[in-house]
Design a protein around this motif. Structure first.
Motif, PDB file in Angstrom:
ATOM      1  N   SER A 138      15.472  -6.993 -14.669  1.00 19.22           N
ATOM      2  CA  SER A 138      15.599  -5.881 -13.736  1.00 19.22           C
ATOM      3  C   SER A 138      17.071  -5.602 -13.484  1.00 19.22           C
ATOM      4  O   SER A 138      17.897  -6.517 -13.462  1.00 19.22           O
ATOM      5  CB  SER A 138      14.883  -6.190 -12.411  1.00 19.22           C
ATOM      6  OG  SER A 138      13.515  -6.442 -12.623  1.00 19.22           O
ATOM      7  N   THR A 139      17.382  -4.326 -13.268  1.00 19.21           N
ATOM      8  CA  THR A 139      18.755  -3.913 -13.017  1.00 19.21           C
ATOM      9  C   THR A 139      19.012  -3.798 -11.526  1.00 19.21           C
ATOM     10  O   THR A 139      18.337  -3.044 -10.828  1.00 19.21           O
ATOM     11  CB  THR A 139      19.054  -2.566 -13.694  1.00 19.21           C
ATOM     12  OG1 THR A 139      18.828  -2.676 -15.097  1.00 19.21           O
ATOM     13  CG2 THR A 139      20.499  -2.153 -13.458  1.00 19.21           C
ATOM     14  N   CYS A 179      12.235 -14.525 -15.496  1.00 20.56           N
ATOM     15  CA  CYS A 179      12.503 -13.337 -14.693  1.00 20.56           C
ATOM     16  C   CYS A 179      13.951 -13.386 -14.208  1.00 20.56           C
ATOM     17  O   CYS A 179      14.327 -14.312 -13.484  1.00 20.56           O
ATOM     18  CB  CYS A 179      11.532 -13.313 -13.506  1.00 20.56           C
ATOM     19  SG  CYS A 179      11.366 -11.722 -12.701  1.00 20.56           S
ATOM     20  N   ASN A 180      14.758 -12.419 -14.637  1.00 16.23           N
ATOM     21  CA  ASN A 180      16.183 -12.413 -14.317  1.00 16.23           C
ATOM     22  C   ASN A 180      16.664 -11.016 -13.955  1.00 16.23           C
ATOM     23  O   ASN A 180      15.993 -10.010 -14.218  1.00 16.23           O
ATOM     24  CB  ASN A 180      16.986 -12.937 -15.513  1.00 16.23           C
ATOM     25  CG  ASN A 180      16.720 -14.401 -15.799  1.00 16.23           C
ATOM     26  OD1 ASN A 180      16.909 -15.259 -14.940  1.00 16.23           O
ATOM     27  ND2 ASN A 180      16.258 -14.704 -17.015  1.00 16.23           N
ATOM     28  N   LEU A 232      19.601 -12.425 -22.343  1.00 18.75           N
ATOM     29  CA  LEU A 232      18.509 -12.848 -21.457  1.00 18.75           C
ATOM     30  C   LEU A 232      17.146 -12.635 -22.098  1.00 18.75           C
ATOM     31  O   LEU A 232      16.200 -13.371 -21.812  1.00 18.75           O
ATOM     32  CB  LEU A 232      18.603 -12.100 -20.131  1.00 18.75           C
ATOM     33  CG  LEU A 232      19.801 -12.457 -19.248  1.00 18.75           C
ATOM     34  CD1 LEU A 232      19.839 -11.556 -18.025  1.00 18.75           C
ATOM     35  CD2 LEU A 232      19.761 -13.927 -18.823  1.00 18.75           C
ATOM     36  N   ALA A 233      17.027 -11.625 -22.943  1.00 15.40           N
ATOM     37  CA  ALA A 233      15.752 -11.354 -23.602  1.00 15.40           C
ATOM     38  C   ALA A 233      15.492 -12.261 -24.789  1.00 15.40           C
ATOM     39  O   ALA A 233      14.351 -12.443 -25.210  1.00 15.40           O
ATOM     40  CB  ALA A 233      15.714  -9.891 -24.065  1.00 15.40           C
ATOM     41  N   VAL A 240      16.491 -20.007 -19.070  1.00 15.49           N
ATOM     42  CA  VAL A 240      17.265 -19.275 -18.067  1.00 15.49           C
ATOM     43  C   VAL A 240      16.314 -18.373 -17.293  1.00 15.49           C
ATOM     44  O   VAL A 240      15.790 -17.395 -17.832  1.00 15.49           O
ATOM     45  CB  VAL A 240      18.381 -18.445 -18.725  1.00 15.49           C
ATOM     46  CG1 VAL A 240      19.158 -17.657 -17.669  1.00 15.49           C
ATOM     47  CG2 VAL A 240      19.321 -19.335 -19.526  1.00 15.49           C
ATOM     48  N   THR A 241      16.083 -18.705 -16.038  1.00 12.42           N
ATOM     49  CA  THR A 241      15.229 -17.873 -15.189  1.00 12.42           C
ATOM     50  C   THR A 241      15.704 -17.965 -13.755  1.00 12.42           C
ATOM     51  O   THR A 241      16.343 -18.947 -13.352  1.00 12.42           O
ATOM     52  CB  THR A 241      13.749 -18.297 -15.306  1.00 12.42           C
ATOM     53  OG1 THR A 241      12.921 -17.291 -14.703  1.00 12.42           O
ATOM     54  CG2 THR A 241      13.481 -19.647 -14.650  1.00 12.42           C
ATOM     55  N   GLY A 242      15.443 -16.922 -12.994  1.00 10.55           N
ATOM     56  CA  GLY A 242      15.850 -16.894 -11.599  1.00 10.55           C
ATOM     57  C   GLY A 242      17.340 -16.722 -11.396  1.00 10.55           C
ATOM     58  O   GLY A 242      17.876 -17.131 -10.376  1.00 10.55           O
ATOM     59  N   ILE A 243      18.004 -16.071 -12.342  1.00  6.51           N
ATOM     60  CA  ILE A 243      19.453 -15.905 -12.196  1.00  6.51           C
ATOM     61  C   ILE A 243      19.821 -14.434 -12.013  1.00  6.51           C
ATOM     62  O   ILE A 243      19.049 -13.530 -12.318  1.00  6.51           O
ATOM     63  CB  ILE A 243      20.243 -16.476 -13.395  1.00  6.51           C
ATOM     64  CG1 ILE A 243      20.093 -15.590 -14.632  1.00  6.51           C
ATOM     65  CG2 ILE A 243      19.863 -17.894 -13.685  1.00  6.51           C
ATOM     66  CD1 ILE A 243      21.227 -15.716 -15.609  1.00  6.51           C
TER      67      ILE A 243
END
Length: 282
Positions: A138-139, A179-180, A232-233, A240-243
């Protein structure tokens, strides 16, 4: 390109221009099949046609849950599954002082930016959880982290996206879904050009205007943010999550100019008690 997203399917909202367009181009070049979602039909269809095989355009208003649900379903029906959901669509929305805020404008800002991200997370999770795999991006914005750098309601919803994403990250990690959030600085785009230049089509004017206040040697471009989204994708970010990943030339982390690299502090020394300085050896 190295095919870092080979075999993956990505939905990119707000994909017809700006950061979304730049990400669609990079993801496609890296082997992903991309679904470009936007309310801007002509540029979205043109981009999909230019990219060719493995690209599709779907008109979607992210403030409408039915549109987002249909968007995810279309991606799965056309390409077989969904690996990446990039909730990128957003508007600057309501402008002006807080005591004169027009609530219809505020409601629209919340609907597109925050409700849109929520709908994207909901329907991406719907198809990702059973597969126990997926990435939701998400942006957000520096306005969601710092006060005074964006309009009031925009700042609120961009902060909300960070809180929402982190909460969802905690839930979905046990299903293998990451989810980042990406925090781009001011990017040379149609939306920015509409604010700082002669209009949405004046990208050259936006480049010049943003260049005057750029933290580094040039202003940010969509490709810079797309590179962060690519990492990230990709499977390189498998844990790597929650960043929150800032791609903002240090605006949120190192916003002020350093007084210790210029002027009277440019030469090395040591500052001690009562202003006494160390003396350099001969």
């Amino acid at each position: 390109m190295s095919g870092r997203l080979a075999g993956k399917v990505a939905v990119i909202t707000g994909g017809a221009s700006g950061i979304g367009e730049g990400t669609a181009r990079l993801f496609h070049a890296e082997g992903a099949r991309v679904v470009i979602a936007d309310v801007q039909e002509s540029p979205g269809e043109a981009l999909a046609a230019e990219l060719g095989e493995g690209a599709a355009f779907v008109r979607a208003d992210v403030s409408r849950e039915d549109d987002v649900a249909a968007l995810v379903d279309t991606a799965v029906e056309r390409f077989g599954h969904l690996d990446v959901m990039f909730n990128n669509a957003g508007v600057m929305g309501a402008l002006g002082p807080i005591d004169r805020t027009r609530m219809p404008d505020a409601d629209l800002t919340i609907a597109v930016n925050l409700r849109g991200a929520l709908c994207g997370m909901k329907h991406a999770a719907r198809v990702m959880k059973p597969r126990r795999s997926g990435v939701i991006l998400s942006t957000s914005s520096p306005a969601g982290v710092l006060g005074g750098v964006g309009p009031h309601v925009y700042s609120a919803v961009k902060a909300g996206i960070i809180g929402l994403s982190n909460s969802v990250a905690a839930e979905l990690r046990r299903f293998g879904v990451r989810c980042n959030v990406i925090v781009p600085g001011a990017v040379v785009s149609a939306m920015t050009a509409g604010l700082v230049a002669g209009g949405a089509d004046d990208l050259g004017g936006a480049e010049r205007a943003l260049g005057e206040t750029a933290y580094m040697d040039r202003p940010l471009r969509p490709a810079d943010v797309a590179a962060g989204a690519l990492y990230l994708a990709s499977d390189e970010a498998s844990h790597v999550t929650g960043i929150v990943l800032p791609v903002d030339a240090g605006m949120t982390g190192a916003g002020g100019p350093s007084p210790f690299a210029t002027g009277r502090y440019e030469e090395p020394t040591g500052l001690l008690e009562a202003g006494r300085r160390t003396v350099a050896p001969d």
